[in-house]
Design a protein around this motif. Structure first.
Motif, PDB file in Angstrom:
ATOM      1  N   GLU A 169      -4.350  -0.406 -13.730  1.00 36.88           N
ATOM      2  CA  GLU A 169      -5.420   0.545 -14.051  1.00 36.88           C
ATOM      3  C   GLU A 169      -6.204   0.096 -15.282  1.00 36.88           C
ATOM      4  O   GLU A 169      -7.441   0.185 -15.313  1.00 36.88           O
ATOM      5  N   THR A 170      -5.492  -0.409 -16.295  1.00 40.47           N
ATOM      6  CA  THR A 170      -6.188  -0.852 -17.512  1.00 40.47           C
ATOM      7  C   THR A 170      -7.033  -2.091 -17.245  1.00 40.47           C
ATOM      8  O   THR A 170      -7.982  -2.354 -17.995  1.00 40.47           O
ATOM      9  N   LEU A 171      -6.702  -2.845 -16.208  1.00 40.59           N
ATOM     10  CA  LEU A 171      -7.425  -4.079 -15.897  1.00 40.59           C
ATOM     11  C   LEU A 171      -8.376  -3.930 -14.715  1.00 40.59           C
ATOM     12  O   LEU A 171      -9.005  -4.912 -14.303  1.00 40.59           O
ATOM     13  N   TRP A 172      -8.496  -2.727 -14.165  1.00 42.33           N
ATOM     14  CA  TRP A 172      -9.184  -2.520 -12.888  1.00 42.33           C
ATOM     15  C   TRP A 172     -10.621  -3.018 -12.913  1.00 42.33           C
ATOM     16  O   TRP A 172     -11.082  -3.677 -11.991  1.00 42.33           O
ATOM     17  N   GLY A 173     -11.343  -2.708 -13.982  1.00 34.73           N
ATOM     18  CA  GLY A 173     -12.715  -3.171 -14.118  1.00 34.73           C
ATOM     19  C   GLY A 173     -13.625  -2.621 -13.040  1.00 34.73           C
ATOM     20  O   GLY A 173     -13.319  -1.634 -12.363  1.00 34.73           O
ATOM     21  N   GLN A 174     -14.754  -3.280 -12.903  1.00 36.31           N
ATOM     22  CA  GLN A 174     -15.718  -2.911 -11.865  1.00 36.31           C
ATOM     23  C   GLN A 174     -15.568  -3.896 -10.697  1.00 36.31           C
ATOM     24  O   GLN A 174     -14.544  -4.547 -10.537  1.00 36.31           O
ATOM     25  N   GLU A 175     -16.627  -4.020  -9.900  1.00 39.97           N
ATOM     26  CA  GLU A 175     -16.524  -4.850  -8.699  1.00 39.97           C
ATOM     27  C   GLU A 175     -16.327  -6.326  -9.002  1.00 39.97           C
ATOM     28  O   GLU A 175     -15.914  -7.093  -8.132  1.00 39.97           O
ATOM     29  N   ALA A 229      -1.649   1.846  -6.949  1.00 37.61           N
ATOM     30  CA  ALA A 229      -3.034   1.785  -7.422  1.00 37.61           C
ATOM     31  C   ALA A 229      -4.016   1.951  -6.267  1.00 37.61           C
ATOM     32  O   ALA A 229      -5.061   2.599  -6.402  1.00 37.61           O
ATOM     33  N   ALA A 230      -3.670   1.373  -5.116  1.00 36.28           N
ATOM     34  CA  ALA A 230      -4.541   1.506  -3.946  1.00 36.28           C
ATOM     35  C   ALA A 230      -4.644   2.956  -3.496  1.00 36.28           C
ATOM     36  O   ALA A 230      -5.714   3.410  -3.063  1.00 36.28           O
ATOM     37  N   GLN A 231      -3.538   3.701  -3.601  1.00 38.90           N
ATOM     38  CA  GLN A 231      -3.590   5.129  -3.292  1.00 38.90           C
ATOM     39  C   GLN A 231      -4.556   5.845  -4.230  1.00 38.90           C
ATOM     40  O   GLN A 231      -5.388   6.651  -3.787  1.00 38.90           O
ATOM     41  N   ARG A 232      -4.446   5.546  -5.519  1.00 37.66           N
ATOM     42  CA  ARG A 232      -5.310   6.203  -6.516  1.00 37.66           C
ATOM     43  C   ARG A 232      -6.787   5.938  -6.237  1.00 37.66           C
ATOM     44  O   ARG A 232      -7.633   6.810  -6.446  1.00 37.66           O
ATOM     45  N   HIS A 233      -7.077   4.712  -5.823  1.00 34.63           N
ATOM     46  CA  HIS A 233      -8.473   4.293  -5.674  1.00 34.63           C
ATOM     47  C   HIS A 233      -8.959   4.328  -4.226  1.00 34.63           C
ATOM     48  O   HIS A 233     -10.059   3.854  -3.935  1.00 34.63           O
ATOM     49  N   HIS A 234      -8.144   4.862  -3.340  1.00 34.74           N
ATOM     50  CA  HIS A 234      -8.526   5.044  -1.934  1.00 34.74           C
ATOM     51  C   HIS A 234      -8.922   3.711  -1.280  1.00 34.74           C
ATOM     52  O   HIS A 234      -9.889   3.650  -0.511  1.00 34.74           O
ATOM     53  N   LEU A 235      -8.161   2.670  -1.582  1.00 29.73           N
ATOM     54  CA  LEU A 235      -8.397   1.385  -0.937  1.00 29.73           C
ATOM     55  C   LEU A 235      -7.741   1.357   0.442  1.00 29.73           C
ATOM     56  O   LEU A 235      -6.703   1.972   0.658  1.00 29.73           O
ATOM     57  N   VAL A 236      -8.356   0.621   1.341  1.00 28.59           N
ATOM     58  CA  VAL A 236      -7.854   0.504   2.710  1.00 28.59           C
ATOM     59  C   VAL A 236      -7.305  -0.909   2.910  1.00 28.59           C
ATOM     60  O   VAL A 236      -8.026  -1.897   2.726  1.00 28.59           O
ATOM     61  N   ILE A 261      -2.914  -9.884   2.889  1.00 24.52           N
ATOM     62  CA  ILE A 261      -3.451  -8.549   3.142  1.00 24.52           C
ATOM     63  C   ILE A 261      -4.546  -8.273   2.126  1.00 24.52           C
ATOM     64  O   ILE A 261      -4.363  -8.520   0.925  1.00 24.52           O
ATOM     65  N   ALA A 262      -5.678  -7.781   2.589  1.00 30.66           N
ATOM     66  CA  ALA A 262      -6.799  -7.446   1.716  1.00 30.66           C
ATOM     67  C   ALA A 262      -6.902  -5.936   1.563  1.00 30.66           C
ATOM     68  O   ALA A 262      -6.583  -5.175   2.478  1.00 30.66           O
ATOM     69  N   PHE A 263      -7.349  -5.520   0.391  1.00 36.45           N
ATOM     70  CA  PHE A 263      -7.547  -4.095   0.091  1.00 36.45           C
ATOM     71  C   PHE A 263      -9.006  -3.891  -0.283  1.00 36.45           C
ATOM     72  O   PHE A 263      -9.489  -4.458  -1.263  1.00 36.45           O
ATOM     73  N   CYS A 264      -9.687  -3.064   0.503  1.00 33.07           N
ATOM     74  CA  CYS A 264     -11.131  -2.869   0.335  1.00 33.07           C
ATOM     75  C   CYS A 264     -11.455  -1.388   0.179  1.00 33.07           C
ATOM     76  O   CYS A 264     -10.628  -0.512   0.463  1.00 33.07           O
ATOM     77  N   GLN A 265     -12.666  -1.137  -0.229  1.00 34.48           N
ATOM     78  CA  GLN A 265     -13.100   0.237  -0.418  1.00 34.48           C
ATOM     79  C   GLN A 265     -13.258   0.969   0.902  1.00 34.48           C
ATOM     80  O   GLN A 265     -13.119   2.175   0.969  1.00 34.48           O
ATOM     81  N   GLU A 266     -13.567   0.252   1.953  1.00 37.82           N
ATOM     82  CA  GLU A 266     -13.695   0.910   3.249  1.00 37.82           C
ATOM     83  C   GLU A 266     -13.248  -0.042   4.335  1.00 37.82           C
ATOM     84  O   GLU A 266     -13.165  -1.254   4.124  1.00 37.82           O
TER      85      GLU A 266
END
Length: 272
Positions: A169-175, A229-236, A261-266
């Motif tokens: 979370e502290t390193l999440w940053g932007q895109e 973290a993926a749960q928190r940020h709703h990654l798929v 495995i990739a984790f994306c916004q949608e």
């Protein structure tokens, strides 16, 4: 400036070619041959394996090939993997400010390196990084598919999945920040038994169930932290590849499992 030393490659010539031309050729061939199960668009995070390239390179390439179209897009890569060589309490940062591979050098994100040390369970431990392969083997792929990146290399030791998620979370940053979690799956099972166990593990990951143990994945803790973290940020999550060393090297008596495995916004819209 504090310690500005260079961390030299520890497994060049063993896990991957030490000669730059041979390494370039091998990675290019792996990327060109990669056939991910689905197309993904600018993932926020990927899980990739970390064995020798002749074993896990084709599976890792399935993830890295998905980044090639976004080469100018990412600016920072957060790298988390397990410590194989030396016990680590909490998390270990390197003292070195530059990581070298046969393809050149990558600088650390100095600001993140300094900020992370404010946490009591994140320590500078050059010895833990010196011989470790789990992060190093990702670097030549990253150097090939991305441009002008810095890295935040963290080895994950004795900690909790929740704590890993907090650090992410502290390193999440932007895109512009990509998260790379380095982990293999089961180790040294017969081929069919490994397939059965690894399929169950992959299904847990795709369901964002952060209860993996070390028999399922050597990087269980960083993987579980990413799943939280993926749960928190709703990654798929999207499965890109799932094979084992029996598929790539031919020996099926004692295999090691791999997945990308990739984790994306949608959810991606295009598939093979």
């Amino acid at each position: 400036m504090a310690n500005a030393s260079i961390r030299r490659p520890a497994v060049a010539g063993a896990f991957y070619p030490a000669d730059p031309r041979a390494l370039n050729t091998m990675i290019g061939d792996l990327l060109n041959a990669a056939m991910p199960l689905e197309k993904v668009h600018w993932p926020k995070a990927v899980i990739v394996p970390h064995a020798g390239y002749i074993y896990s390179g084709p599976i890792a390439a399935s993830a890295y090939a998905s980044l090639r179209g976004a080469a100018p897009f990412y600016r920072r890569v957060v790298l988390l993997g397990p410590a194989h060589r030396q016990p680590v309490d909490g998390f270990a940062l390197p003292a070195s400010q530059t990581f070298a591979t046969p393809l050149g050098e990558i600088s650390l994100d100095r600001t993140a390196w300094e900020q992370l040390q404010l946490a009591p369970d994140i320590h500078v431990d050059e010895a833990a990084h010196a011989l470790e392969h789990s992060l190093e083997v990702q670097l030549p792929f990253l150097q090939t598919v991305l441009e002008h990146i810095t890295v935040v290399p963290l080895l994950v030791g004795r900690t909790t999945a929740g704590r890993v998620a907090d650090v992410l979370e502290t390193l999440w940053g932007q895109e512009e920040t990509l998260i790379v979690i380095s982990s293999d799956l089961s180790h040294y099972l017969p081929y069919h038994q490994a397939n059965w166990r690894d399929q169950a593990t992959v299904e847990e990951i795709l369901r964002l169930q952060p209860q993996l143990n070390f028999e399922q994945a050597c990087g269980a803790l960083p993987v579980n932290g990413l799943l939280l973290a993926a749960q928190r940020h709703h990654l798929v999550p999207t499965l890109l590849d799932h094979r084992n060393s029996g598929d790539t090297s031919g020996d099926r008596n004692r295999v090691v499992g791999y997945t990308s495995i990739a984790f994306c916004q949608e959810r991606p819209h295009v598939s093979h």
